[in-house]
Design an enzyme around this catalytic site. Structure first.
Site, PDB file in Angstrom:
ATOM      1  N   HIS A   7       0.823  -1.213   0.000  1.00 28.85           N
ATOM      2  CA  HIS A   7       0.000   0.000   0.000  1.00 28.85           C
ATOM      3  C   HIS A   7       0.852   1.257   0.000  1.00 28.85           C
ATOM      4  CE1 HIS A   7       0.375  -0.864   4.430  1.00 28.85           C
ATOM      5  NE2 HIS A   7       0.548   0.453   4.513  1.00 28.85           N
ATOM      6  N   HIS A  79       3.961   7.098   3.678  1.00 31.04           N
ATOM      7  CA  HIS A  79       4.911   5.979   3.545  1.00 31.04           C
ATOM      8  C   HIS A  79       4.473   5.009   2.453  1.00 31.04           C
ATOM      9  CE1 HIS A  79       2.082   4.210   6.635  1.00 31.04           C
ATOM     10  NE2 HIS A  79       2.277   3.108   5.953  1.00 31.04           N
ATOM     11  N   GLU A 130       7.624   1.004   5.125  1.00 28.05           N
ATOM     12  CA  GLU A 130       7.062  -0.014   6.011  1.00 28.05           C
ATOM     13  C   GLU A 130       7.300  -1.368   5.343  1.00 28.05           C
ATOM     14  OE1 GLU A 130       2.785   0.267   6.413  1.00 28.05           O
ATOM     15  OE2 GLU A 130       2.747  -1.085   8.132  1.00 28.05           O
TER      16      GLU A 130
HETATM   17 CO    CO Z   1       1.057   1.371   6.297  1.00 26.91          CO
END
Ligand code: CO
Length: 134
Positions: A7, A79, A130
């Protein structure tokens, strides 16, 4: 080691207003808001088929996205999340290569119920990264 893009996260000051932009203007399907007190955020996900968009709103005192929203009051890209098969092996390899892992260095359980880690943006071209074990 690097898997698919899971994502792209966008930090927003108002989750309901941000959800309306994606739902009403872009015609996207959204998940229900999910509070993640351990991460200091409430999240909504939008599935775009090849990846997801994660809308993040601060939750509680000392949210990790509060400072970002002070600098970007209208919101902004926060992010990127990449999938890895083995998050401990990925962490150890990155640490050996000199990358900084945020927090205490141990994975936490993320929004999808899977272990996640965050890597320092200064080590990844100015982008907070991440990792999620899938
Ligand atoms: Co995230």
């Amino acid at each position: 080691m690097l898997g698919r893009l899971n994502h792209v996260a966008i930090a927003v000051p108002d989750l309901a207003a941000a959800s309306a932009v994606y739902r009403d203007m872009l015609g996207a399907k959204l998940t229900e808001p999910q509070a993640l007190p351990e991460h200091g955020v409430t999240v909504v996900f939008i599935d775009t088929g090849n990846t997801k968009i994660e809308l993040l709103e601060p939750l509680g005192e000392g949210s990790p996205i509060a400072a970002f929203l002070e600098k970007n009051p209208a919101g902004g890209m926060h992010h990127l999340c990449y999938e890895v098969e083995d998050i401990i092996a990925a962490r150890d390899r990155l640490k050996a290569a000199g990358a900084r892992v945020l927090g205490d260095g141990n994975p936490k359980i993320g929004a999808h119920g899977k272990p996640v880690l965050f890597l320092h943006p200064k080590d990844f071209l100015g982008t907070l990264v991440e990792l999620e074990q899938v």
